[in-house]
Design a protein around this motif. Structure first.
Motif, mmCIF file in Angstrom:
data_model
loop_
_atom_site.group_PDB
_atom_site.id
_atom_site.type_symbol
_atom_site.label_atom_id
_atom_site.label_comp_id
_atom_site.label_asym_id
_atom_site.label_seq_id
_atom_site.Cartn_x
_atom_site.Cartn_y
_atom_site.Cartn_z
ATOM 1 N N VAL A 199 0.865 -1.177 0.000
ATOM 2 C CA VAL A 199 0.000 0.000 0.000
ATOM 3 C C VAL A 199 0.900 1.225 0.000
ATOM 4 C CG1 VAL A 199 -1.729 1.313 1.261
ATOM 5 C CG2 VAL A 199 -1.821 -1.187 1.248
ATOM 6 N N GLN A 200 0.595 2.163 -0.854
ATOM 7 C CA GLN A 200 1.307 3.433 -0.863
ATOM 8 C C GLN A 200 0.375 4.509 -0.315
ATOM 9 O OE1 GLN A 200 1.245 1.529 -4.008
ATOM 10 N NE2 GLN A 200 2.962 0.493 -3.015
ATOM 11 N N LEU A 201 0.897 5.307 0.583
ATOM 12 C CA LEU A 201 0.110 6.348 1.240
ATOM 13 C C LEU A 201 0.810 7.679 1.061
ATOM 14 C CD1 LEU A 201 -0.508 4.389 4.557
ATOM 15 C CD2 LEU A 201 -2.155 4.684 2.713
ATOM 16 N N ALA A 220 -4.500 6.729 -0.919
ATOM 17 C CA ALA A 220 -3.968 5.370 -0.867
ATOM 18 C C ALA A 220 -4.027 4.709 -2.235
ATOM 19 C CB ALA A 220 -4.752 4.537 0.130
ATOM 20 N N SER A 221 -3.062 3.851 -2.494
ATOM 21 C CA SER A 221 -3.070 3.089 -3.737
ATOM 22 C C SER A 221 -2.363 1.767 -3.495
ATOM 23 C CB SER A 221 -2.354 3.857 -4.855
ATOM 24 O OG SER A 221 -1.002 4.100 -4.517
ATOM 25 N N GLY A 222 -2.617 0.810 -4.359
ATOM 26 C CA GLY A 222 -1.870 -0.435 -4.307
ATOM 27 C C GLY A 222 -2.633 -1.654 -3.846
ATOM 28 N N ARG A 223 -3.738 -1.484 -3.166
ATOM 29 C CA ARG A 223 -4.530 -2.631 -2.758
ATOM 30 C C ARG A 223 -5.959 -2.178 -2.526
ATOM 31 N NH1 ARG A 223 -3.790 -5.461 2.644
ATOM 32 N NH2 ARG A 223 -6.017 -5.728 2.373
ATOM 33 N N THR A 224 -6.799 -3.071 -2.064
ATOM 34 C CA THR A 224 -8.195 -2.741 -1.862
ATOM 35 C C THR A 224 -8.343 -1.865 -0.620
ATOM 36 O OG1 THR A 224 -8.825 -4.836 -2.855
ATOM 37 C CG2 THR A 224 -10.505 -3.648 -1.623
ATOM 38 N N ALA A 233 3.347 18.837 15.015
ATOM 39 C CA ALA A 233 3.986 17.533 14.826
ATOM 40 C C ALA A 233 4.021 17.183 13.346
ATOM 41 C CB ALA A 233 3.215 16.446 15.577
ATOM 42 N N LEU A 234 4.746 16.137 13.050
ATOM 43 C CA LEU A 234 4.695 15.524 11.731
ATOM 44 C C LEU A 234 3.588 14.474 11.777
ATOM 45 C CD1 LEU A 234 6.120 15.486 8.970
ATOM 46 C CD2 LEU A 234 7.631 13.703 9.873
ATOM 47 N N TYR A 235 2.614 14.612 10.907
ATOM 48 C CA TYR A 235 1.450 13.735 10.921
ATOM 49 C C TYR A 235 1.587 12.667 9.837
ATOM 50 C CZ TYR A 235 -1.084 16.581 14.258
ATOM 51 O OH TYR A 235 -1.484 17.232 15.408
ATOM 52 N N TYR A 236 1.368 11.428 10.245
ATOM 53 C CA TYR A 236 1.509 10.286 9.358
ATOM 54 C C TYR A 236 0.165 9.589 9.142
ATOM 55 C CZ TYR A 236 6.520 10.512 10.464
ATOM 56 O OH TYR A 236 7.825 10.906 10.624
ATOM 57 N N CYS A 237 -0.063 9.195 7.928
ATOM 58 C CA CYS A 237 -1.175 8.326 7.586
ATOM 59 C C CYS A 237 -0.684 6.881 7.669
ATOM 60 C CB CYS A 237 -1.637 8.650 6.164
ATOM 61 S SG CYS A 237 -2.990 7.639 5.550
ATOM 62 N N ALA A 238 -1.556 5.972 8.092
ATOM 63 C CA ALA A 238 -1.169 4.572 8.224
ATOM 64 C C ALA A 238 -2.333 3.679 7.808
ATOM 65 C CB ALA A 238 -0.762 4.265 9.654
ATOM 66 N N GLY A 258 -1.041 0.914 17.430
ATOM 67 C CA GLY A 258 0.161 1.555 16.916
ATOM 68 C C GLY A 258 1.083 0.679 16.102
ATOM 69 N N ARG A 259 0.539 -0.361 15.504
ATOM 70 C CA ARG A 259 1.374 -1.262 14.708
ATOM 71 C C ARG A 259 0.777 -1.497 13.320
ATOM 72 N NH1 ARG A 259 2.898 -5.848 19.318
ATOM 73 N NH2 ARG A 259 4.014 -4.422 20.693
ATOM 74 N N PRO A 260 0.604 -0.433 12.561
ATOM 75 C CA PRO A 260 0.062 -0.620 11.210
ATOM 76 C C PRO A 260 1.098 -1.248 10.283
ATOM 77 C CG PRO A 260 0.693 1.659 11.541
ATOM 78 C CD PRO A 260 0.872 0.973 12.862
ATOM 79 N N ASP A 261 0.607 -1.754 9.179
ATOM 80 C CA ASP A 261 1.485 -2.405 8.214
ATOM 81 C C ASP A 261 2.160 -1.404 7.281
ATOM 82 O OD1 ASP A 261 -1.125 -4.787 8.071
ATOM 83 O OD2 ASP A 261 0.803 -5.077 9.057
ATOM 84 N N TYR A 262 1.497 -0.284 7.034
ATOM 85 C CA TYR A 262 1.995 0.670 6.048
ATOM 86 C C TYR A 262 1.955 2.091 6.612
ATOM 87 C CZ TYR A 262 0.856 -3.373 3.187
ATOM 88 O OH TYR A 262 0.774 -4.647 2.678
#
Length: 122
Positions: free
Chosen positions: A2-4, A24-28, A91-96, A107-111
């Motif tokens: 998955v690309q975010l 998001a791209s790359g999977r469902t 802060a630096l904000y991240y998508c997961a 707090g343990r996402p795959d991507y």
């Protein structure tokens, strides 16, 4: 895989609003849980909000009532509307993303995305 890709960060004054978006791209996307995390300088990355594939939502206590997470499965995007911003939201904000909702919440996402900076000035 998955690309975010996050967007929408910037500089805002105390009490202001920002809307972050993650594409998001790359999977469902529609079957994935997604969420937002943030990391302030000198601090560990922390959970902000999560949304399950069917709309279940969970927020960190520090943002509850001020931030709103939403998703658009047709566009494969997730958004974070941030209102009443405070300096401590800087802060630096991240998508997961992850196969499971629980993985996001603990707090343990795959991507992970690369992050977008949010700075709240007083």
């Amino acid at each position: 895989q998955v690309q975010l890709v996050e967007s929408g960060g910037g500089l805002v004054q105390v009490g202001g609003s920002l809307r972050l978006s993650c594409a998001a791209s790359g999977r469902t996307f529609s079957s994935s849980a997604v969420g937002w995390f943030r990391q302030a300088p000198g601090k560990e990355r922390e959970f902000v909000a999560a949304i399950s594939w069917n709309g279940g939502i969970y927020y960190a206590n520090s943002v509850k009532g001020r931030f709103t997470i939403s998703r658009d499965n047709a566009k494969s995007t997730v958004a974070l509307q941030m209102n009443s911003l405070k300096p401590e939201d800087t802060a630096l904000y991240y998508c997961a993303a992850s196969d499971t909702y629980r993985a996001i919440v603990v707090g343990r996402p795959d991507y992970w995305g690369q992050g977008t900076q949010v700075t709240v000035s007083s």
